[in-house]
Write an enzyme that holds these catalytic residues in place. Sequence first.
Site, mmCIF file in Angstrom:
data_model
loop_
_atom_site.group_PDB
_atom_site.id
_atom_site.type_symbol
_atom_site.label_atom_id
_atom_site.label_comp_id
_atom_site.label_asym_id
_atom_site.label_seq_id
_atom_site.Cartn_x
_atom_site.Cartn_y
_atom_site.Cartn_z
ATOM 1 N N GLU A 94 13.106 -9.738 -2.896
ATOM 2 C CA GLU A 94 13.720 -9.763 -1.573
ATOM 3 C C GLU A 94 12.907 -10.662 -0.664
ATOM 4 O O GLU A 94 11.753 -11.003 -0.966
ATOM 5 C CB GLU A 94 13.763 -8.364 -0.953
ATOM 6 C CG GLU A 94 14.605 -7.356 -1.703
ATOM 7 C CD GLU A 94 14.506 -5.965 -1.113
ATOM 8 O OE1 GLU A 94 15.124 -5.060 -1.670
ATOM 9 O OE2 GLU A 94 13.797 -5.786 -0.079
ATOM 10 N N VAL A 144 8.297 -4.618 6.954
ATOM 11 C CA VAL A 144 8.054 -4.235 5.569
ATOM 12 C C VAL A 144 9.235 -3.413 5.059
ATOM 13 O O VAL A 144 9.937 -2.759 5.836
ATOM 14 C CB VAL A 144 6.739 -3.411 5.452
ATOM 15 C CG1 VAL A 144 6.879 -2.069 6.146
ATOM 16 C CG2 VAL A 144 6.313 -3.239 4.003
ATOM 17 N N HIS A 145 9.462 -3.479 3.756
ATOM 18 C CA HIS A 145 10.434 -2.619 3.085
ATOM 19 C C HIS A 145 9.673 -1.875 1.998
ATOM 20 O O HIS A 145 9.348 -2.438 0.950
ATOM 21 C CB HIS A 145 11.571 -3.455 2.490
ATOM 22 C CG HIS A 145 12.621 -2.641 1.808
ATOM 23 N ND1 HIS A 145 13.551 -3.189 0.947
ATOM 24 C CD2 HIS A 145 12.905 -1.305 1.858
ATOM 25 C CE1 HIS A 145 14.359 -2.236 0.504
ATOM 26 N NE2 HIS A 145 13.984 -1.101 1.034
ATOM 27 N N ILE A 146 9.371 -0.618 2.284
ATOM 28 C CA ILE A 146 8.583 0.194 1.360
ATOM 29 C C ILE A 146 9.415 0.529 0.121
ATOM 30 O O ILE A 146 10.610 0.818 0.209
ATOM 31 C CB ILE A 146 8.109 1.487 2.056
ATOM 32 C CG1 ILE A 146 7.140 1.162 3.203
ATOM 33 C CG2 ILE A 146 7.461 2.439 1.067
ATOM 34 C CD1 ILE A 146 5.871 0.455 2.779
#
Length: 357
Positions: A94, A144-146
Amino acid sequence: MLRFFVSILLALSFLQNACADVTIGTWNLEHLSVRPNKDFQSIAKVAQKADFLAVQELMSEEALQALAKELAKQTGKHWSAIASHAVGRSSYKEMYGFVWRDDVVAYEDGAVTYLDRNDTFEREPYSARFRSLKDGSTFVVATVHILYGKSQSDRASEIVALSNYWNWLKETYAGNPQIMLMGDFNTPPNAPAWNNLDASARPLVLEGASTLSATDGKFANLYDNIFVSKNTAIRVNSVKVFDYPQFLGLTHAKGRDSVSDHAPIFLSASLGGGSGSAGASTAAAQARPGAANPMKPAASTDAVAHLASAIRGNRKTMVYHRPDCPSYNAVAEKNRVEFNSEAAAEAQHYRLAGNCH
């Protein structure tokens, strides 16, 4: 007479501070790419409510530019955008993106993807410094995308590592207390994993939910948020989870299919100080259960409705997908079967899709 002049001065001060407010948004746009079923017109109708938007689950820079173009078309203002490089340990990757109105916000410097020396993050955070053209103040946005993983414990290590990342942000953008960390954390703000970060930063949204459930008008989890320093100069006017399906007149099913399974969060604030409450997340400004206002999606009291929307099986291939899987929305409606957990899917002899990580 003195009271009259004092009232006038207070009113003028309020108006001056209100005019300095910038609206910052964060939105997981669920595999944002240029494809037929992705409704950029609807996305832009919502996104234009912010002057600046951090985007997660961006799949191509072309998609971010398409969003900026649609925003310019709808608002009559020019929008700029920058994107990170693709991040991820596997073949599935991503990007992160920032898009902003050029008459309100300007890019300053420092766009960088975090150098994760311990390889803790599946998708390393992305950050940059910007400037408000309303009051000249600079501010830093990190996004952020955890990793969703298979359970809350899978996410905990990344949440804990955000404490080190926050310290890195303060060192990298030294002298800039207006730091905001935002995105899809796949973890509610009251989870124990946040304890390490809690000494330095705090979330602005503490109640409600930001992910769409299977039931229209109900929301499932508070996974999206904005964190600010506890000693920030940012003065918050409001911070709200925006019920975009209600605003656009969409069912949740249609919203997840053409827009996103997440609702955006919008923060209205004076980035250099001013009226409002420093780092506040007032009860009136936050999402609440049962709210009818489109800015306040309800927290779901129906856990089964949420869980059923989280695991999607394909009865034809006997494969199941989590919401973070690339093919989650590719399952034909006629072949879809919903499960309340991965265990329930596996009990029916479904297996996890190979492109889920």
